[in-house]
Design a protein around this motif. Structure first.
Motif, PDB file in Angstrom:
ATOM      1  N   GLU A 123      -2.264   6.215  -1.148  1.00  0.00           N
ATOM      2  CA  GLU A 123      -2.554   4.976  -0.420  1.00  0.00           C
ATOM      3  C   GLU A 123      -2.469   3.774  -1.357  1.00  0.00           C
ATOM      4  OE1 GLU A 123      -6.390   5.760   1.274  1.00  0.00           O
ATOM      5  OE2 GLU A 123      -5.531   6.738   3.031  1.00  0.00           O
ATOM      6  N   GLY A 124      -2.925   3.950  -2.591  1.00  0.00           N
ATOM      7  CA  GLY A 124      -2.816   2.887  -3.583  1.00  0.00           C
ATOM      8  C   GLY A 124      -1.369   2.539  -3.879  1.00  0.00           C
ATOM      9  N   ALA A 125      -0.511   3.561  -3.979  1.00  0.00           N
ATOM     10  CA  ALA A 125       0.915   3.309  -4.216  1.00  0.00           C
ATOM     11  C   ALA A 125       1.523   2.564  -3.032  1.00  0.00           C
ATOM     12  CB  ALA A 125       1.649   4.622  -4.470  1.00  0.00           C
ATOM     13  N   LEU A 126       1.150   2.950  -1.821  1.00  0.00           N
ATOM     14  CA  LEU A 126       1.645   2.228  -0.643  1.00  0.00           C
ATOM     15  C   LEU A 126       1.189   0.773  -0.667  1.00  0.00           C
ATOM     16  CD1 LEU A 126       1.211   4.885   2.188  1.00  0.00           C
ATOM     17  CD2 LEU A 126       3.364   3.881   1.374  1.00  0.00           C
ATOM     18  N   ALA A 127      -0.051   0.536  -1.066  1.00  0.00           N
ATOM     19  CA  ALA A 127      -0.547  -0.842  -1.167  1.00  0.00           C
ATOM     20  C   ALA A 127       0.230  -1.612  -2.230  1.00  0.00           C
ATOM     21  CB  ALA A 127      -2.037  -0.844  -1.492  1.00  0.00           C
ATOM     22  N   ASP A 128       0.502  -0.977  -3.368  1.00  0.00           N
ATOM     23  CA  ASP A 128       1.302  -1.634  -4.415  1.00  0.00           C
ATOM     24  C   ASP A 128       2.679  -2.023  -3.886  1.00  0.00           C
ATOM     25  OD1 ASP A 128      -0.755  -1.301  -6.253  1.00  0.00           O
ATOM     26  OD2 ASP A 128       0.202   0.399  -7.286  1.00  0.00           O
ATOM     27  N   LEU A 129       3.235  -1.156  -3.035  1.00  0.00           N
ATOM     28  CA  LEU A 129       4.559  -1.412  -2.460  1.00  0.00           C
ATOM     29  C   LEU A 129       4.526  -2.458  -1.362  1.00  0.00           C
ATOM     30  CD1 LEU A 129       5.722   2.294  -2.386  1.00  0.00           C
ATOM     31  CD2 LEU A 129       6.892   0.453  -3.639  1.00  0.00           C
ATOM     32  N   GLY A 130       3.314  -2.885  -0.972  1.00  0.00           N
ATOM     33  CA  GLY A 130       3.184  -3.902   0.059  1.00  0.00           C
ATOM     34  C   GLY A 130       3.311  -3.354   1.464  1.00  0.00           C
ATOM     35  N   TRP A 131       3.237  -2.049   1.609  1.00  0.00           N
ATOM     36  CA  TRP A 131       3.393  -1.440   2.921  1.00  0.00           C
ATOM     37  C   TRP A 131       2.238  -1.819   3.813  1.00  0.00           C
ATOM     38  CZ3 TRP A 131       0.936   2.101   6.061  1.00  0.00           C
ATOM     39  CH2 TRP A 131       1.711   2.599   7.109  1.00  0.00           C
ATOM     40  N   PRO A 132       2.465  -2.147   5.047  1.00  0.00           N
ATOM     41  CA  PRO A 132       3.691  -1.968   5.821  1.00  0.00           C
ATOM     42  C   PRO A 132       4.628  -3.171   5.812  1.00  0.00           C
ATOM     43  CG  PRO A 132       1.918  -2.515   7.333  1.00  0.00           C
ATOM     44  CD  PRO A 132       1.323  -2.464   5.939  1.00  0.00           C
ATOM     45  N   ARG A 133       4.280  -4.239   5.140  1.00  0.00           N
ATOM     46  CA  ARG A 133       5.109  -5.446   5.137  1.00  0.00           C
ATOM     47  C   ARG A 133       5.524  -5.808   3.722  1.00  0.00           C
ATOM     48  NH1 ARG A 133       1.427  -5.816   8.992  1.00  0.00           N
ATOM     49  NH2 ARG A 133       1.989  -6.543  11.063  1.00  0.00           N
TER      50      ARG A 133
END
Length: 147
Positions: free
Chosen positions: A60-70
């Motif tokens: 979830e942290g990696a997804l947040a770093d990637l700016g997901w979902p936008r």
């Protein structure tokens, strides 16, 4: 997170890496569910459940770093997380890119894709391999440096 690592994803690979991380998120969420069920039936320990929860939070942290979902388009992204997770992520992204070459070539042969799409798929593999090798501690080759 004693073994924190950093991994910079170039802008042109953020979208593909995000897709990979979403796939890993699904796989780890399923593993968490299986671990919870195993805990309930007595075949697993609470520590295993906590480990699975920790893994899922790191993704979830990696997804947040990637700016997901936008995710912002056009910017490179620095991922921060446990070294084993970032290694799993970049390794999976490399494998996904290799699979993407097969898929793009198949679509090209079927007339559903143009040659530039195949070229982009092929070019992603050495770029992601360079990230993987760099993460593994191997210095880039002359061709990876653009020399």
């Amino acid at each position: 997170m004693n073994d924190v690592a950093y991994l910079t994803i170039p802008a042109d690979h953020v979208e593909g890496v995000t897709e990979t991380v979403l796939g890993l998120y699904g796989a780890h969420a399923e593993a968490l569910g299986a671990t919870a069920l195993a805990l309930l039936d007595g075949s697993d320990e609470l520590a295993e459940l906590e480990h699975a929860r920790c893994d899922l939070r790191a993704i979830e942290g990696a997804l947040a770093d990637l700016g997901w979902p936008r995710a912002a388009r056009g910017d490179s992204v620095e991922l921060v997380g446990p070294r084993p997770l970032l290694r799993e992520l970049i390794r999976a992204a490399l494998l996904d890119a290799a699979d993407g070459v097969v898929e793009a070539a198949g679509h090209y042969e079927a007339g559903r894709e143009e040659l530039p799409a195949v070229r982009r798929a092929v070019e992603a593999v050495p770029a992601l391999f360079a990230l993987f090798a760099g993460f593994e501690g191997e210095p880039p080759t002359a061709s990876e440096r653009g020399s």
